[in-house]
Design a protein around this motif. Structure first.
Motif, short mmCIF file in Angstrom:
data_model
loop_
_atom_site.label_atom_id
_atom_site.label_comp_id
_atom_site.label_asym_id
_atom_site.label_seq_id
_atom_site.Cartn_x
_atom_site.Cartn_y
_atom_site.Cartn_z
N ALA A 96 31.26 49.71 52.93
CA ALA A 96 31.20 50.83 53.88
C ALA A 96 32.55 51.53 54.05
O ALA A 96 32.63 52.75 53.89
CB ALA A 96 30.63 50.37 55.22
N PRO A 97 33.64 50.82 54.36
CA PRO A 97 34.92 51.53 54.50
C PRO A 97 35.46 52.06 53.18
O PRO A 97 36.41 52.85 53.16
CB PRO A 97 35.86 50.51 55.12
N ALA A 98 34.87 51.65 52.07
CA ALA A 98 35.26 52.15 50.75
C ALA A 98 34.63 53.49 50.44
O ALA A 98 34.98 54.15 49.48
CB ALA A 98 34.88 51.14 49.67
N GLY A 158 38.37 51.11 49.77
CA GLY A 158 38.66 52.53 49.75
C GLY A 158 40.07 52.88 49.34
O GLY A 158 40.42 54.06 49.27
N LEU A 159 40.90 51.89 49.05
CA LEU A 159 42.31 52.15 48.71
C LEU A 159 42.60 52.01 47.22
O LEU A 159 43.75 52.11 46.81
CB LEU A 159 43.21 51.21 49.50
N GLY A 160 41.58 51.77 46.40
CA GLY A 160 41.79 51.59 44.96
C GLY A 160 42.28 52.86 44.28
O GLY A 160 42.16 53.96 44.80
N ASP A 161 42.85 52.67 43.11
CA ASP A 161 43.39 53.80 42.34
C ASP A 161 42.32 54.73 41.81
O ASP A 161 42.52 55.94 41.75
CB ASP A 161 44.24 53.30 41.17
N ASP A 162 41.18 54.19 41.39
CA ASP A 162 40.08 55.03 40.89
C ASP A 162 39.21 55.46 42.08
O ASP A 162 38.85 54.62 42.91
CB ASP A 162 39.19 54.25 39.93
#
Length: 169
Positions: A96-98, A158-162
């Motif tokens: 969800a937060p992603a 939600g903080l990933g590079d892609d």
């Protein structure tokens, strides 16, 4: 920032690489005009850990996704996502937060793991072995006047590079 455009089932997709920065309104406005594909498109995302790879498909948008709100009150919008672990490492994250929904003015709303009339929510924490998959809804609370324009999803809450980006228009 690196932009890559690929062709796969469902048409072109856009994967945006960021330096782990939260999106600011200017970047959101840029992404809204990126010309990415829509619902039904699968985007592959690489994680930061070796073997981490997830295919994410936006399968449906439900607006409104709850009882009719009172005039001027917030409403719920739900997006159905299918997540498939195509990597060699287990996937464990909070979907969800992603997920983020952007409206036509560039405002960004973070997903909630909440019940909706649209269908079952993705769990608050999801674990998938390689080859495993899950489908469910992520809910967004939007002001009455907000018009959904795009959905984004990234690994690592939600903080990933892609960053997968689906245009809704």
């Amino acid at each position: 920032m690196r932009h890559g455009s690929h062709t796969g089932h469902g048409g072109p997709r856009r994967v945006v690489r960021t330096a782990r920065l939260l999106l600011v309104p200017a970047l959101a406005a840029l992404l809204l005009g990126a010309g990415t594909g829509g619902s039904g498109e699968t985007v592959s995302l690489d994680g930061d850990r070796p073997g981490e790879r997830l295919d994410v498909t936006l399968t449906r948008v439900v607006d409104p996704a709850g009882p009719a709100p009172a005039p001027g009150a917030d409403r719920l919008v739900a997006v159905e996502l299918r997540l498939e672990n195509t990597g060699t490492a287990p996937y464990a994250d909070s979907p969800a937060p992603a997920a983020h929904l952007l409206d036509t003015t560039g405002r960004r709303f973070t997903g909630l793991s909440a019940a909706t009339d649209a269908g079952p929510a993705l769990p608050g924490t999801l674990s998938l072995a390689p080859g495993g998959s899950a489908t469910g809804y992520v809910v967004f609370r939007l002001p009455a006047e907000a018009r959904p324009a795009a959905v984004q999803f990234a690994l690592d809450a939600g903080l990933g590079d892609d960053v997968a980006h689906w245009s809704l228009s």
